[in-house]
Design an enzyme around this catalytic site. Structure first.
Site, PDB file in Angstrom:
ATOM      1  N   ASP A   1      -1.948 -25.214  26.355  1.00 28.39           N
ATOM      2  CA  ASP A   1      -2.200 -23.800  26.670  1.00 28.39           C
ATOM      3  C   ASP A   1      -0.708 -24.092  27.703  1.00 28.39           C
ATOM      4  O   ASP A   1       0.341 -24.766  27.324  1.00 28.39           O
ATOM      5  CB  ASP A   1      -3.242 -24.111  27.432  1.00 28.39           C
ATOM      6  CG  ASP A   1      -2.848 -25.216  28.865  1.00 28.39           C
ATOM      7  OD1 ASP A   1      -2.225 -26.225  28.815  1.00 28.39           O
ATOM      8  OD2 ASP A   1      -3.437 -25.508  29.718  1.00 28.39           O
TER       9      ASP A   1
ATOM     10  N   ASP B   1       0.790 -22.833  31.676  1.00 24.96           N
ATOM     11  CA  ASP B   1       0.000 -23.306  32.782  1.00 24.96           C
ATOM     12  C   ASP B   1       1.718 -22.610  33.512  1.00 24.96           C
ATOM     13  O   ASP B   1       2.199 -22.691  33.986  1.00 24.96           O
ATOM     14  CB  ASP B   1      -0.238 -24.353  33.319  1.00 24.96           C
ATOM     15  CG  ASP B   1      -0.578 -25.261  32.410  1.00 24.96           C
ATOM     16  OD1 ASP B   1      -1.980 -25.690  32.692  1.00 24.96           O
ATOM     17  OD2 ASP B   1      -0.401 -26.478  31.939  1.00 24.96           O
TER      18      ASP B   1
ATOM     19  N   ASP C   1      -3.824 -20.421  31.913  1.00 28.95           N
ATOM     20  CA  ASP C   1      -4.294 -20.949  33.344  1.00 28.95           C
ATOM     21  C   ASP C   1      -2.535 -20.525  34.331  1.00 28.95           C
ATOM     22  O   ASP C   1      -2.186 -20.645  34.457  1.00 28.95           O
ATOM     23  CB  ASP C   1      -4.170 -22.182  33.429  1.00 28.95           C
ATOM     24  CG  ASP C   1      -4.968 -23.330  32.489  1.00 28.95           C
ATOM     25  OD1 ASP C   1      -6.253 -22.066  32.137  1.00 28.95           O
ATOM     26  OD2 ASP C   1      -5.369 -24.184  32.359  1.00 28.95           O
TER      27      ASP C   1
HETATM   28  P1  8DG Z   1      -0.781 -29.548  27.708  1.00 30.32           P
HETATM   29  O1  8DG Z   1      -0.972 -28.257  28.447  1.00 30.32           O
HETATM   30  O2  8DG Z   1       0.985 -29.199  26.996  1.00 30.32           O
HETATM   31  O3  8DG Z   1      -1.478 -30.221  26.174  1.00 30.32           O
HETATM   32  O4  8DG Z   1      -0.304 -30.775  28.523  1.00 30.32           O
HETATM   33  P2  8DG Z   1      -0.476 -30.377  30.109  1.00 30.32           P
HETATM   34  O5  8DG Z   1       0.427 -28.844  30.453  1.00 30.32           O
HETATM   35  O6  8DG Z   1       0.582 -31.766  31.157  1.00 30.32           O
HETATM   36  O7  8DG Z   1      -2.405 -30.185  30.401  1.00 30.32           O
HETATM   37  P3  8DG Z   1      -2.977 -29.499  31.211  1.00 30.32           P
HETATM   38  O8  8DG Z   1      -4.613 -29.343  30.503  1.00 30.32           O
HETATM   39  O9  8DG Z   1      -2.426 -28.161  30.764  1.00 30.32           O
HETATM   40  O10 8DG Z   1      -2.730 -29.626  32.720  1.00 30.32           O
HETATM   41  C1  8DG Z   1      -1.791 -29.310  33.788  1.00 30.32           C
HETATM   42  C2  8DG Z   1      -1.936 -30.496  34.292  1.00 30.32           C
HETATM   43  O11 8DG Z   1      -2.588 -29.478  35.062  1.00 30.32           O
HETATM   44  C3  8DG Z   1      -2.195 -31.564  34.406  1.00 30.32           C
HETATM   45  O12 8DG Z   1      -1.572 -32.565  35.361  1.00 30.32           O
HETATM   46  C4  8DG Z   1      -3.262 -31.714  34.875  1.00 30.32           C
HETATM   47  C5  8DG Z   1      -3.518 -30.315  35.754  1.00 30.32           C
HETATM   48  N1  8DG Z   1      -4.576 -29.763  36.194  1.00 30.32           N
HETATM   49  C6  8DG Z   1      -5.688 -29.463  35.560  1.00 30.32           C
HETATM   50  N2  8DG Z   1      -7.198 -28.486  36.028  1.00 30.32           N
HETATM   51  C7  8DG Z   1      -7.190 -29.042  37.305  1.00 30.32           C
HETATM   52  C8  8DG Z   1      -7.494 -29.269  38.492  1.00 30.32           C
HETATM   53  O13 8DG Z   1      -8.228 -28.218  38.043  1.00 30.32           O
HETATM   54  N3  8DG Z   1      -7.215 -29.380  39.703  1.00 30.32           N
HETATM   55  C9  8DG Z   1      -5.640 -29.482  39.328  1.00 30.32           C
HETATM   56  N4  8DG Z   1      -5.142 -29.333  40.576  1.00 30.32           N
HETATM   57  N5  8DG Z   1      -4.823 -29.818  38.726  1.00 30.32           N
HETATM   58  C10 8DG Z   1      -5.304 -29.944  37.471  1.00 30.32           C
HETATM   59  O14 8DG Z   1      -5.529 -29.183  34.127  1.00 30.32           O
HETATM   60 MN    MN Z   2      -0.628 -27.139  29.677  1.00 37.73          MN
HETATM   61 MN    MN Z   3      -4.006 -25.917  31.695  1.00 29.92          MN
END
Ligand code: 8DG
Ligand code: MN
Ligand code: MN
Length: 376
Positions: A204, A206, A300
């Site tokens: 995704d 972020d 996100d």
């Molecule tokens: P990817 O998308 O490339 O597969 O990997 P990523 O970017 O590391 O994973 P991610 O699932 O998009 O999550 C990004 C960061 O955000 C990860 O460190 C965890 C954090 N995160 C969530 N949900 C939440 C939440 O509800 N609260 C907080 N504080 N952090 C969150 O994914």
């Molecule tokens: Mn991500």
């Molecule tokens: Mn995410």
């Protein structure tokens, strides 16, 4: 310093936040195998076993050499007997029988498939598996009650399974910035998550959104969402409101967050000013589904007040294991509670403000790690 390359494995510190972990390392065969065991344990509800495998995986990711023998892991933290057995088999045979059996098992395959749907966690996947669901078509046929999120996840399953490239992430950034800037011209937008850690692809994109004036952020996310929606870019979204009630010492996260699926037109590549927006707007969702000149991307959006920005940035940059270890270190070693809102000193009973990620590391007595070194 304690985060320099480790010539001697006995110097490797126990918490992942005390080590540099870059994206590339020399033992991928072994860490891939251990990650499968970690995932399989979490599918079975064994959080402790899953965590143990995640910790040994993470230690191996920071080794500066390719493992040659079991001697090499003798003194490594978190590398227990089970982990050593896996390593030994892979060193000797190239594969580990236990891992191969897990990969071949119906439960692992179904759980992996089901949890890869947007909106489906381990809990739901397990329930469905026990009810006999094995494939996506089982889900579509069964007239099962699905949440709106899960329906969107299924509808866009194929697109969302494909990796998002950095180039695509940058197009999405451009779009998100345009949406936000049409209401607040000097809004600050930062791409977080895996891309900030240097990954070339992600599942995704972020973003963290902030502004020095708190009033500027009021209602901004909702407005930006309407902007995206009116131009036909939003395939799905749901907003989690900011929760004011999070306690100062809680590690719960309460930022206003939008979990969305954005449609990225293919012709966007050649047209940064997107005159094609009108075309996109006039297609309904089913037409978009068949025309294939766009693709669905998970996005996100997180809004953080300026005073919490450094903590939110640190918290949303990841990796997930790095974040978990950072919180565990804060609590166990420093008697502090870390969240993406702030840092609370449980002994002095006070919040510690921070104007940068560097200041957060300093509060914790940790050497600063760049995002690239947080791939634990
Ligand atoms: P990817 O998308 O490339 O597969 O990997 P990523 O970017 O590391 O994973 P991610 O699932 O998009 O999550 C990004 C960061 O955000 C990860 O460190 C965890 C954090 N995160 C969530 N949900 C939440 C939440 O509800 N609260 C907080 N504080 N952090 C969150 O994914
Ligand atoms: Mn991500
Ligand atoms: Mn995410």
């Amino acid at each position: 310093g304690s985060t320099e390359s480790f010539d001697n494995v006995t110097q490797i510190p126990s918490y992942a936040c005390q080590r540099r972990t870059s994206l590339l390392h020399q033992n991928k065969e072994i860490t891939d195998a251990l990650e499968i065991l970690a995932l399989s344990a979490s599918f079975q509800g064994s959080e402790a076993r899953s965590l143990a495998f995640a910790r040994s995986t993470s230690v191996l990711k920071c080794l500066p050499f390719k493992l040659q023998s079991l001697q090499d892991v003798k003194d490594l933290p978190w590398c227990g007997n089970h982990c050593k057995r896996v390593i030994q088999e892979i060193l000797e045979d190239g594969v580990c029988m236990e891992v191969e059996l897990v990969k071949d098992s119906e439960q692992y395959q179904s759980m992996k498939l089901l949890t890869s749907i947007f909106g489906v966690g381990v809990h739901t996947a397990k329930k469905w598996y026990q009810e006999g669901v094995r494939s996506l078509s089982d889900l579509n046929n069964n007239k099962r009650k699905l949440t709106a999120e899960q329906r969107a996840g299924l509808l866009h399953y194929k697109d969302l399974q494909q990796h998002v490239t950095r180039e695509e992430a940058e197009w999405v950034e451009h779009l998100v910035v345009r949406a936000l800037q049409s209401y607040v011209p000097d809004v600050q937008v930062t791409m977080t998550g895996g891309f900030r850690r240097g990954k070339e692809v992600g599942h995704d994109v972020d973003f963290l959104i902030t502004h020095p004036k708190e009033e500027a952020l009021n209602g901004l996310l909702k407005k930006a969402i309407s902007w995206l929606e009116s131009k036909g870019y939003l395939l799905y979204h749901h907003v989690k409101a900011r929760s004011q009630s999070f306690s100062k010492s809680s590690t719960m996260d309460g930022h206003e967050t939008c979990y969305s699926i954005v449609s990225l037109p293919n012709y966007y590549k050649h047209n940064w000013d997107c005159e094609a927006e009108e075309t996109l707007k006039n297609l309904d969702n089913s037409e978009k589904e068949t025309s294939h000149n766009w693709r669905a991307i998970r996005v996100d959006l997180v809004v953080a007040p300026y005073s919490e920005y450094s903590y939110a940035l640190l918290g949303w940059t990841g990796s997930k294991h790095f974040e978990r270890e950072l919180r565990r270190y804060s609590f166990e070693v420093k008697k502090m509670s870390l969240s993406s809102h702030g840092l609370f000193d449980n002994e002095k009973k006070c919040l510690l403000p921070a104007a940068s990620e560097e200041e957060v590391f300093a509060h914790l007595g940790l050497p600063f790690l760049l995002p690239f070194d947080r791939n634990a």
